[in-house]
Motif scaffolding. Sequence first.
Motif, PDB file in Angstrom:
ATOM      1  N   ILE A 348       8.283  -7.591 -21.273  1.00 19.90           N
ATOM      2  CA  ILE A 348       7.367  -8.972 -21.793  1.00 19.90           C
ATOM      3  C   ILE A 348       6.516  -8.307 -22.827  1.00 19.90           C
ATOM      4  O   ILE A 348       6.440  -9.163 -23.821  1.00 19.90           O
ATOM      5  N   ALA A 349       5.812  -7.401 -22.671  1.00 22.83           N
ATOM      6  CA  ALA A 349       4.811  -6.743 -23.356  1.00 22.83           C
ATOM      7  C   ALA A 349       5.340  -6.500 -25.033  1.00 22.83           C
ATOM      8  O   ALA A 349       4.730  -6.699 -26.080  1.00 22.83           O
ATOM      9  N   GLU A 350       6.575  -6.084 -25.066  1.00 21.73           N
ATOM     10  CA  GLU A 350       7.181  -5.478 -26.325  1.00 21.73           C
ATOM     11  C   GLU A 350       7.618  -6.862 -26.954  1.00 21.73           C
ATOM     12  O   GLU A 350       7.684  -6.819 -28.214  1.00 21.73           O
ATOM     13  N   GLU A 351       8.223  -7.703 -26.125  1.00 23.26           N
ATOM     14  CA  GLU A 351       8.559  -9.180 -26.923  1.00 23.26           C
ATOM     15  C   GLU A 351       7.538  -9.804 -27.497  1.00 23.26           C
ATOM     16  O   GLU A 351       7.879 -10.534 -28.497  1.00 23.26           O
ATOM     17  N   LEU A 352       6.210  -9.775 -26.725  1.00 24.84           N
ATOM     18  CA  LEU A 352       5.131 -10.618 -27.414  1.00 24.84           C
ATOM     19  C   LEU A 352       4.089  -9.850 -28.040  1.00 24.84           C
ATOM     20  O   LEU A 352       3.069 -10.381 -28.534  1.00 24.84           O
ATOM     21  N   ALA A 353       4.342  -8.466 -28.491  1.00 25.10           N
ATOM     22  CA  ALA A 353       3.318  -7.703 -28.966  1.00 25.10           C
ATOM     23  C   ALA A 353       3.031  -8.114 -30.304  1.00 25.10           C
ATOM     24  O   ALA A 353       1.947  -8.195 -30.691  1.00 25.10           O
ATOM     25  N   PRO A 354       3.733  -8.678 -31.225  1.00 29.35           N
ATOM     26  CA  PRO A 354       3.519  -9.161 -32.455  1.00 29.35           C
ATOM     27  C   PRO A 354       2.208 -10.359 -32.354  1.00 29.35           C
ATOM     28  O   PRO A 354       1.520 -10.434 -33.522  1.00 29.35           O
TER      29      PRO A 354
END
Length: 617
Positions: A348-354
């Motif tokens: 989840i964190a990597e998908e929403l990082a931007p």
Amino acid sequence: MPDPVNILLIDDQPGKLLSYEVILQDLGENLIKTGSAREALEVLLKTDVAVVLIDVCMPDLNGFELAAMIRQHPRFQKTALIFISAVHVSESDYLRGYDAGAVDYVPVPVVPEVLRAKVRVFVELYRKTRELEQFNRELEKRVAERTAALEAVNSRLRQSEEARSLALVAGSMGSWEYDLATGAWRWDAGMRLIFGVNDAFQPSAQAIRQRMDPGDIDKFGGALGTITGNGTFQEEIRVIRDNGQVRWCLATTTAARDAAGELRRLSGVLVDITDRKEAEMMQTLLAREVDHRARNMLAVVQSIVRLARADTVEAYVKAVDGRIRALAHTHELLSRSRWQGADIARLIAEELAPYREADTGRIAMEGPPFILPPERAQAVGLVLHELATNAVKYGALSGADGTLDVRWSVTDGVLSLCWQEGGCRGIAAPVRRGFGTKIIAGSIQKASGGTAEFEWLPQGLRFTMTMNCAQDIPAVRPGDAEAADQTGPARKRVLVVEDEALVGMLTLNMVREMGYAALGPMTTIADANAAIGKDVFDVAVIDLNLNGLPAYPLADALHDRGVPFVFVTGYAPDSVDGRFSHIPIIQKPIPRDELASAIAQAVANKAVTDKAAARSG
């Protein structure tokens, strides 16, 4: 930065070669330009190439003939070949190209973004494959070094008593002796250690046979009978300890005779080679799994490319590129854990990082640590990507006032996740079900027997899902699957069984394009068994591995009902149970023409069988 790989460009027109170079130079790879088939073949013999772009129409050899020649070389049987054609391409030309080994077609005029996206996919696949091959080579080297070390120890053991004593201390060897005149056995401590017995154990022929694998008793006895003179023999045997543990051993035996030539004594050495055998089996398993995972990933990429829809080429490229990057992120997490699983919080964190970097207060995440199994991680990664993409386009991440709250929990192996958007205005349910929604439904509902619910609230989307991450997955009720599109009694009915949602969707589409009525995709053995118990089918297309389990029980059930079937798999054909050696096997990614031919042949065979049964009845 990874080292650049070679991309071979083949075209007899310098202007077109220059245009391809301009399009692909941003990839940062090494572009090799050739103006003829002969020049290209000379380059291939000297250079490793990741992707080959071939002009279909060339004066000396056309693209089809050149592709066939490239595929004949063992080194390039899996190299990605992309045809570029400036003339109208018919369906037969497509089939001819795929038969020659092409993975894709690009029509002229070339759309730069499409060509770059396709070449990038196969370049990254080439890199991943090379990394896996390097890992396999290192494993082979370690196995060879260990094997050489064991053989060296064994050689020294035969030459000196001192070496035998050292090996005994190491606990991997034992020596024994049998006196034929007295019937007495002598075992050292090493033998007792290998057999897992204590000093009170009294060796005898019967006691030893009871602790040997039944398949090795006759082999070992027959080998003893072949000893002549003072010769020796070696044989691999399996020792079964009292606790059921199996130890692989290399038995070396020699015979001693008296002056009259009569056999008086047998003596030998037993070397525990279990670690070596397990390494060999692990190496074989690893090679099969590498091939299986690579082919499955290719099948998923094939499904994304074939099933994606967009109003413009730019939108299509962006959608395909985003989904493939989501797969790549998940693959990277799984690789770090050696394919043991992926942390959902990290996904989840990597998908929403931007979006979190720009304003961390807009996005909240909360949930317990939980490792998703590999087959579930890929599905969740795609679902998160589709939700995030939708939020950026239409939802909470499209404006400055939007908020996003992602929460998850786990109970008895069932993951529950809630994606709540807020701060939006005028949100309404979409008028049609897009490809992204189909991905979510297929990945969650069909592939895991879970649930996926959308609530289009005025303030923003509320999405909730459940996913069973335990090993035993409840079957989806037959009524929950897509019904067969039966438009007439003469249409043949095909059952599709595939646990990977995107691959199942693509297979279903291909079957329907061939003119058959289709049902599925079913995702579990229980689900498919329920379907064949309820409906009548002419043929079935079955993924050989369903959620980590072989589909042989389903194959047996279909055989008992007289329903022909076709296997599809990411594994090599020689891994299939010998009972089904006569069944057609199609390797992933699924070539449409092979699937069509296999189904047509199965339908024809069933018609002949049914007609013969009717005559005899």
